[in-house]
Design a protein around this motif. Structure first.
Motif, mmCIF file in Angstrom:
data_model
loop_
_atom_site.group_PDB
_atom_site.id
_atom_site.type_symbol
_atom_site.label_atom_id
_atom_site.label_comp_id
_atom_site.label_asym_id
_atom_site.label_seq_id
_atom_site.Cartn_x
_atom_site.Cartn_y
_atom_site.Cartn_z
ATOM 1 N N CYS A 1 0.834 -1.207 0.000
ATOM 2 C CA CYS A 1 0.000 0.000 0.000
ATOM 3 C C CYS A 1 0.867 1.255 0.000
ATOM 4 O O CYS A 1 0.545 2.244 -0.671
ATOM 5 C CB CYS A 1 -0.920 -0.009 1.221
ATOM 6 S SG CYS A 1 -2.138 -1.335 1.214
ATOM 7 N N CYS B 1 0.810 4.170 -2.794
ATOM 8 C CA CYS B 1 0.584 5.552 -2.391
ATOM 9 C C CYS B 1 1.723 6.448 -2.864
ATOM 10 O O CYS B 1 1.502 7.572 -3.319
ATOM 11 C CB CYS B 1 0.445 5.616 -0.865
ATOM 12 S SG CYS B 1 0.131 7.277 -0.230
ATOM 13 N N ARG B 2 2.970 5.928 -2.778
ATOM 14 C CA ARG B 2 4.126 6.738 -3.178
ATOM 15 C C ARG B 2 4.138 6.947 -4.688
ATOM 16 O O ARG B 2 4.535 8.008 -5.182
ATOM 17 C CB ARG B 2 5.406 6.042 -2.704
ATOM 18 C CG ARG B 2 6.666 6.875 -2.936
ATOM 19 C CD ARG B 2 7.856 6.144 -2.370
ATOM 20 N NE ARG B 2 9.082 6.884 -2.550
ATOM 21 C CZ ARG B 2 9.531 7.839 -1.757
ATOM 22 N NH1 ARG B 2 8.813 8.149 -0.688
ATOM 23 N NH2 ARG B 2 10.672 8.460 -1.999
ATOM 24 N N CYS C 1 1.722 7.383 -6.454
ATOM 25 C CA CYS C 1 0.733 8.436 -6.741
ATOM 26 C C CYS C 1 1.168 9.771 -6.150
ATOM 27 O O CYS C 1 0.317 10.645 -5.898
ATOM 28 C CB CYS C 1 -0.636 8.030 -6.186
ATOM 29 S SG CYS C 1 -1.326 6.545 -6.959
ATOM 30 N N LYS D 1 2.078 10.454 -3.275
ATOM 31 C CA LYS D 1 1.624 10.602 -1.902
ATOM 32 C C LYS D 1 2.603 9.865 -0.985
ATOM 33 O O LYS D 1 3.511 9.168 -1.437
ATOM 34 C CB LYS D 1 0.196 10.048 -1.727
ATOM 35 C CG LYS D 1 -0.834 10.698 -2.652
ATOM 36 C CD LYS D 1 -1.030 12.155 -2.309
ATOM 37 C CE LYS D 1 -2.128 12.794 -3.169
ATOM 38 N NZ LYS D 1 -2.312 14.218 -2.855
ATOM 39 N N CYS D 2 2.370 10.000 0.306
ATOM 40 C CA CYS D 2 3.197 9.277 1.297
ATOM 41 C C CYS D 2 4.670 9.553 1.087
ATOM 42 O O CYS D 2 5.526 8.641 1.069
ATOM 43 C CB CYS D 2 2.949 7.768 1.239
ATOM 44 S SG CYS D 2 1.255 7.290 1.548
#
Length: 779
Positions: free
Chosen positions: A121, A125-126, A128, A130-131
């Motif tokens: 996950c 997320c990364r 995208c 994100k994170c």
């Protein structure tokens, strides 16, 4: 007896019996007989030293104690061994014991399942942006501090991870090096087991041989019945008999000394009377001669008349001063004492001593047949043991154990070779050890075998085989006791002093020695032999003669004066010495005879008392002494049997090598060689794994400080900052070059911003296209 017990023990009939508590026994020692089994020395050491790595193992133990604080349910293990395990009743105890392990296992499974899932996950997320995947960074005042904080935190966590990994390397090295030592440990343990099997028959033979030692000691006492039994009977009589005989013997010497003193004193009195009679004659002659001389006509002529009268008036002083001649001699007393001595009291007393000393000889003569019977009984016990020894071959029974030992040894050697040849067994060990994570190896209770007690005590064989039944010699002891109880020793001819000796003592009392009027003799012997000192008398007579004119009178006086002096020197002086000697003899005789009657009466009374004591108590003394003597003989065998019992229960077939072998297999090999390093290995790996998650978090947090990305200054929102006039950089996406004007305040540390104006600086850098998340160079 002892042989049968040893045979049963060596057969291992204890089977599946489990020791629950140690058997205590009290070892008996004796000053007469001492038995001691030879100490068996084994190669394998009792304890195992871990070395420096033991500190790391202790750390693991602390962790395991936190995870698994409950005690091991030993009763469950016993029920399993006894095939009485009840799952419905015991599973709660097992769960309670393994609760910490179960929790750790659940957490591990969650970690195994969730860690990849969370990572997946996080990757999505990364991707995208994100994170932590966003390429935009806002410059803040505390950016440098955060970067240092994240960097230091990540470094510390990495150090903890490294320590865990080092634990794993150390555990792996320890495991590999100590597995190589297993061969030596196995050899040592099997040599000890063979030593146990070899020494046990020798120990049993020694125990059996000690019966012969015990029998020889009993035979020695039986052969010495004269001194041991007869001497004991004599010693019981000694306090009553010997003092009486000693007193009679001393009285015999007193009688002899009294006779000697009487004889000397009586002879001295006779000589004294003769000497005094001679002195009387000599003085009478001088006196007569002086009287004749004084009848001379010259004495009638004044002034010679006065001198003659003075001499005549002193003539009555020339006389004896004592009445020794009137005191009686001691002939009657001397005759009485001589009559007493006609009986040889010394020989009679010596017969009393001899009769007393002959008691041991009498006992020996009267116990010859009984001693032979007792020896026969003791020999029958030895024959019984010998027959049982011939019926049972201990070595053949022990040989049954040699084949299993050889098989197990070969099996272990094969497994050890495979373990060294194939490293894949290491994985099997790790899996097995992982299943044992948290195993405290306290289920093996490092037992009675560890204290080197015998198999009998360790396996509680007294519940199956009562040693007292096999060591029971009640039948034999009853026979021996009956022999001693039926002893018919007669000692009835001990006469300390016969009637003749008794009469001699009584005659000595009536001899009259103690009734002599010693005061009269002492008074007379202290007197001067003459009424006047003859020397002074002679001096006066000489003076008077010198006053007379020469002539017959003067010559006669001078002649008598010289005679008086000779009488003094020749008769008076010896007489005085003789009287002094007699005085001392009388004193000595008085001292010896003083209380003589009372002393003899006391001796006769003690003699009668001792004789009555012998007659009245000799039977009970013989019975008691015989009982004690018999108990001594039987006591040797009771001591021997007690030692046999202790040897069988605690020493013979001592199972220390078995305990050491189990220690080597469980504690040393399984626990210290495998479980301990594997626990340390998994503890280190687990530690590294646990710190992996925070390491990833801090790494992600720190990564943005070292990536090439768009920046936003914290001062863009401030009116006074000249960022508003800053030229915007142009981006050439084809060449991937960026021209950017950066204020000088950004180049300076955040703590030292420029206060007035800012300069422009063009910096060209390679950048990635938008959306590229590769790590950039360090700014």
């Amino acid at each position: 007896m002892a042989l049968i017990l040893g045979f049963l023990l060596l057969l291992g009939l204890g089977g599946n019996t489990i020791s629950e508590e140690p058997l205590s026994s009290k070892r008996t020692t004796s000053d007469v007989l001492e038995f001691k089994l030879r100490e068996v020395k084994y190669e394998t050491e009792d304890s195992y030293k871990l070395g420096p790595i033991g500190i790391l193992f202790q750390v693991v133990h602390i962790f395991l104690h936190v995870v698994q604080p409950n005690a091991f349910p030993e009763d469950i293990l016993k029920n399993v061994l006894r095939n009485k395990f009840d799952l419905s009743a015991d599973y709660k105890k097992i769960i309670q014991y393994e609760l910490g392990i179960i929790i750790c296992a659940v957490l591990g499974l969650l970690f195994i399942i969730l860690m990849p899932l969370v990572g997946f996950c996080f990757g999505l997320c990364r991707s995208c942006n994100k994170c932590g995947g966003e390429m935009h960074q806002r410059q803040k005042r505390n950016g440098t501090c955060l970067r240092k904080y994240f960097a230091v935190s990540l470094l510390v966590i990495c150090m903890f991870i490294s320590v865990g990994i080092i634990y794993g390397f150390l555990a792996n090295h320890y495991l590999r090096t100590h597995i190589e030592k297993t061969q030596k440990l196995v050899d040592s343990n099997f040599r000890d087991l063979r030593t146990l099997l070899d020494e046990t028959p020798m120990q049993i033979d020694y125990v059996l041989d000690q019966y012969n030692t015990t029998k020889e000691k009993a035979f020695s006492d039986l052969d010495n019945v004269k001194s041991l039994l007869g001497g004991r009977i004599r010693d019981q009589l000694r306090p009553k008999v010997i003092p009486v005989l000693d007193n009679i013997k001393a009285m015999v010497e007193v009688i002899k000394e009294t006779k000697e003193a009487l004889s000397n004193t009586n002879n001295a009195l006779k000589d004294l009377k003769k000497s005094i009679a001679q002195l009387d004659t000599s003085l009478s002659d001088v006196k007569t001669d002086l009287e004749q001389a004084l009848s001379d006509p010259l004495c009638s002529i004044p002034p010679m008349t006065t001198t003659c009268n003075e001499i005549s008036m002193t003539l009555n002083q020339l006389d004896n001063n004592t009445d020794v001649g009137k005191i009686p001699l001691l002939d009657n007393q001397l005759d009485n004492v001589n009559h007493v001595l006609q009986t040889d009291l010394s020989s009679l007393v010596q017969k009393g001593y001899q009769a007393f000393d002959d008691i041991p000889e009498m006992v020996q003569n009267q116990t010859t047949n009984i001693v032979l019977d007792i020896k026969s009984t003791l020999n029958s016990i030895g024959l019984d043991i010998k027959q049982k020894n011939e019926q049972i071959s201990i070595q053949n029974k022990l040989s049954r154990f040699m084949d299993p030992i050889n098989y197990v040894e070969s099996y272990i050697y094969n497994k050890l070779r495979k373990l060294k040849e194939y490293d894949s067994y290491r994985q099997w060990a790790e899996v097995a050890t992982a299943a044992c994570l948290g195993h405290d190896h306290s289920i093996y209770s490092h037992s009675d075998c560890k204290e080197n007690k015998g198999i009998y005590a360790t396996l509680k064989l007294e519940n199956r085989y009562n040693i007292s039944e096999y060591l029971n010699i009640q039948e034999y002891t009853e026979n021996i006791n009956s022999y001693f109880d039926n002893l018919n020793i007669k000692i009835d001819n001990i006469v300390l002093l016969d009637d003749a000796g008794r009469r001699s003592l009584m005659d000595f009392v009536s001899s009259g020695v103690d009734r002599i009027n010693y005061d009269t003799y002492l008074a007379e012997t202290t007197k001067a032999p003459t009424k006047v000192n003859l020397l002074l008398f002679a001096d006066v007579l000489q003076e008077k003669a010198n006053q007379l004119p020469p002539g017959n009178l003067r010559s006669s006086l001078i002649r008598n004066e010289q005679m008086i002096r000779r009488i003094y020197h020749d008769q008076v002086i010896p007489l005085e010495l003789s009287m002094k000697g007699i005085y001392r003899s009388i004193q000595e005789l008085q001292y010896k005879s003083s209380g003589l009657g009372a002393s003899v009466s006391d001796i006769i009374s003690s003699l009668d008392s001792a004789q009555k004591f012998i007659v009245k108590n000799i039977s009970s003394i013989i019975i008691k002494a015989s009982k004690k003597y018999g108990n001594t003989i039987i006591g040797y065998f009771k001591l021997y049997l007690q030692w046999v019992k202790v040897s069988i229960t605690e020493q013979i077939a001592a199972c220390k090598p078995v305990a050491t072998a189990l220690d080597s297999a469980v504690d040393v090999f399984l626990c210290n060689y495998i479980v301990e390093p594997m626990n340390l290995f998994w503890f280190g790996i687990g530690k590294a794994t646990i710190f992996l998650l925070p390491a990833i978090i801090f790494a992600v947090k720190l990564a943005k400080y070292y990536r090439r990305m768009d920046s936003e200054d914290v001062y863009d929102d401030v009116e006074t900052v000249p960022m508003k006039n800053m030229q915007k950089g142009n981006v050439d996406f084809n060449s991937h070059q960026t021209t950017q004007t950066v204020p000088t305040e950004f180049l300076n540390p955040p703590d030292y911003p420029s206060s007035s104006s800012s300069a422009s600086l063009n910096i060209e850098k390679e950048t990635s296209p938008p959306g590229d998340d590769r790590l950039g160079d360090t700014v």
